[in-house]
Design a protein around this motif. Structure first.
Motif, PDB file in Angstrom:
ATOM      1  N   ARG A   1      -3.563   9.072  -0.005  1.00 13.49           N
ATOM      2  CA  ARG A   1      -4.304   7.970  -0.582  1.00 13.49           C
ATOM      3  C   ARG A   1      -5.806   8.235  -0.666  1.00 13.49           C
ATOM      4  O   ARG A   1      -6.353   8.177  -1.578  1.00 13.49           O
ATOM      5  CB  ARG A   1      -4.203   6.628   0.208  1.00 13.49           C
ATOM      6  CG  ARG A   1      -4.683   5.439  -0.294  1.00 13.49           C
ATOM      7  CD  ARG A   1      -4.515   4.065   0.451  1.00 13.49           C
ATOM      8  NE  ARG A   1      -5.317   4.062   1.502  1.00 13.49           N
ATOM      9  CZ  ARG A   1      -5.410   3.031   2.402  1.00 13.49           C
ATOM     10  NH1 ARG A   1      -4.583   2.011   1.821  1.00 13.49           N
ATOM     11  NH2 ARG A   1      -5.889   3.073   3.414  1.00 13.49           N
ATOM     12  N   GLU A   2      -6.327   8.870   0.325  1.00 13.89           N
ATOM     13  CA  GLU A   2      -7.619   9.302   0.246  1.00 13.89           C
ATOM     14  C   GLU A   2      -8.199  10.459  -0.338  1.00 13.89           C
ATOM     15  O   GLU A   2      -9.231  10.514  -1.129  1.00 13.89           O
ATOM     16  CB  GLU A   2      -8.208   9.205   1.745  1.00 13.89           C
ATOM     17  CG  GLU A   2      -8.314   7.885   2.541  1.00 13.89           C
ATOM     18  CD  GLU A   2      -8.528   8.079   4.008  1.00 13.89           C
ATOM     19  OE1 GLU A   2      -8.732   9.285   4.351  1.00 13.89           O
ATOM     20  OE2 GLU A   2      -8.173   7.134   4.890  1.00 13.89           O
TER      21      GLU A   2
ATOM     22  N   GLU B   1       1.305   8.291  -7.473  1.00  9.67           N
ATOM     23  CA  GLU B   1       1.859   9.775  -7.676  1.00  9.67           C
ATOM     24  C   GLU B   1       2.701  10.204  -8.593  1.00  9.67           C
ATOM     25  O   GLU B   1       3.126  11.211  -8.943  1.00  9.67           O
ATOM     26  CB  GLU B   1       2.009  10.576  -6.354  1.00  9.67           C
ATOM     27  CG  GLU B   1       0.698  10.405  -5.463  1.00  9.67           C
ATOM     28  CD  GLU B   1      -0.441  11.244  -5.949  1.00  9.67           C
ATOM     29  OE1 GLU B   1      -0.302  12.218  -6.834  1.00  9.67           O
ATOM     30  OE2 GLU B   1      -1.745  10.864  -5.580  1.00  9.67           O
TER      31      GLU B   1
ATOM     32  N   ILE C   1       1.032   4.172  -3.071  1.00 11.68           N
ATOM     33  CA  ILE C   1       0.780   5.309  -2.972  1.00 11.68           C
ATOM     34  C   ILE C   1       1.621   6.245  -3.652  1.00 11.68           C
ATOM     35  O   ILE C   1       1.417   7.145  -4.240  1.00 11.68           O
ATOM     36  CB  ILE C   1       0.706   5.788  -1.560  1.00 11.68           C
ATOM     37  CG1 ILE C   1      -0.633   5.083  -0.631  1.00 11.68           C
ATOM     38  CG2 ILE C   1       0.357   7.210  -1.358  1.00 11.68           C
ATOM     39  CD1 ILE C   1      -0.616   5.033   0.787  1.00 11.68           C
ATOM     40  N   ARG C   2       2.760   5.836  -3.452  1.00  6.34           N
ATOM     41  CA  ARG C   2       3.916   6.661  -3.919  1.00  6.34           C
ATOM     42  C   ARG C   2       4.073   6.590  -5.546  1.00  6.34           C
ATOM     43  O   ARG C   2       3.734   7.552  -6.399  1.00  6.34           O
ATOM     44  CB  ARG C   2       5.419   6.207  -3.429  1.00  6.34           C
ATOM     45  CG  ARG C   2       6.499   6.820  -4.311  1.00  6.34           C
ATOM     46  CD  ARG C   2       7.852   6.293  -3.661  1.00  6.34           C
ATOM     47  NE  ARG C   2       7.985   5.210  -3.849  1.00  6.34           N
ATOM     48  CZ  ARG C   2       8.693   4.517  -5.084  1.00  6.34           C
ATOM     49  NH1 ARG C   2       8.765   5.266  -6.084  1.00  6.34           N
ATOM     50  NH2 ARG C   2       8.726   3.257  -4.949  1.00  6.34           N
TER      51      ARG C   2
ATOM     52  N   GLU D   1       0.928  -1.351  -0.056  1.00  7.01           N
ATOM     53  CA  GLU D   1       0.197   0.106   0.032  1.00  7.01           C
ATOM     54  C   GLU D   1       0.852   1.070   0.075  1.00  7.01           C
ATOM     55  O   GLU D   1       0.681   2.048  -0.740  1.00  7.01           O
ATOM     56  CB  GLU D   1      -0.941  -0.089   1.104  1.00  7.01           C
ATOM     57  CG  GLU D   1      -1.966  -1.174   1.116  1.00  7.01           C
ATOM     58  CD  GLU D   1      -2.818  -0.911   2.419  1.00  7.01           C
ATOM     59  OE1 GLU D   1      -4.074  -1.364   2.275  1.00  7.01           O
ATOM     60  OE2 GLU D   1      -2.305  -1.147   3.559  1.00  7.01           O
TER      61      GLU D   1
ATOM     62  N   LEU E   1       0.226   9.475   4.892  1.00  4.09           N
ATOM     63  CA  LEU E   1      -0.006   8.485   3.865  1.00  4.09           C
ATOM     64  C   LEU E   1      -1.507   8.434   3.713  1.00  4.09           C
ATOM     65  O   LEU E   1      -1.755   7.910   2.363  1.00  4.09           O
ATOM     66  CB  LEU E   1       0.842   7.097   4.014  1.00  4.09           C
ATOM     67  CG  LEU E   1       2.095   7.206   3.954  1.00  4.09           C
ATOM     68  CD1 LEU E   1       2.966   6.140   4.735  1.00  4.09           C
ATOM     69  CD2 LEU E   1       2.580   7.357   2.752  1.00  4.09           C
ATOM     70  N   HIS E   2      -2.195   8.277   4.720  1.00  2.00           N
ATOM     71  CA  HIS E   2      -3.645   8.015   4.327  1.00  2.00           C
ATOM     72  C   HIS E   2      -4.271   9.123   3.853  1.00  2.00           C
ATOM     73  O   HIS E   2      -5.320   8.812   3.134  1.00  2.00           O
ATOM     74  CB  HIS E   2      -4.339   7.672   5.813  1.00  2.00           C
ATOM     75  CG  HIS E   2      -4.266   6.445   6.452  1.00  2.00           C
ATOM     76  ND1 HIS E   2      -5.251   5.382   5.848  1.00  2.00           N
ATOM     77  CD2 HIS E   2      -3.677   5.695   7.064  1.00  2.00           C
ATOM     78  CE1 HIS E   2      -5.190   3.928   6.566  1.00  2.00           C
ATOM     79  NE2 HIS E   2      -3.910   4.253   7.315  1.00  2.00           N
TER      80      HIS E   2
END
Length: 78
Positions: free
Chosen positions: A59-60, A19, A15-16, A11, A55-56
């Motif tokens: 992601r959101e 982007e 995320i990285r 995860e 990070l959350h």
């Protein structure tokens, strides 16, 4: 406020990669080191505290909402 759920190494990497950022750039944005971010992505260490919250949020909500100046700072790469 309860702590956010832990993230798996996959995860964190996703995320990285979503982007399209290098490990060095993303680590800098999270105010950590590339070495530590690599350890998160390999599952050696788990992100906690503010890094986990960031990070959350990324992601959101997406990078542009969390870091609104990102395109300018990164030369429109993000």
């Amino acid at each position: 406020m309860p702590p956010p759920a832990p993230l798996t190494p996959e995860e964190v990497r996703a995320i990285r990669e979503a982007e399209d950022l290098s490990i060095y750039t993303f680590a800098n944005m999270l105010n950590t080191t590339a070495r530590l971010l690599r350890r998160y992505e390999q599952g050696i260490t788990r992100p906690t505290g503010p890094v986990l919250r960031l990070l959350h949020a990324i992601r959101e909500q997406g990078m542009g909402r969390v870091f609104p100046l990102t395109p300018h700072v990164l030369g429109d790469k993000a």
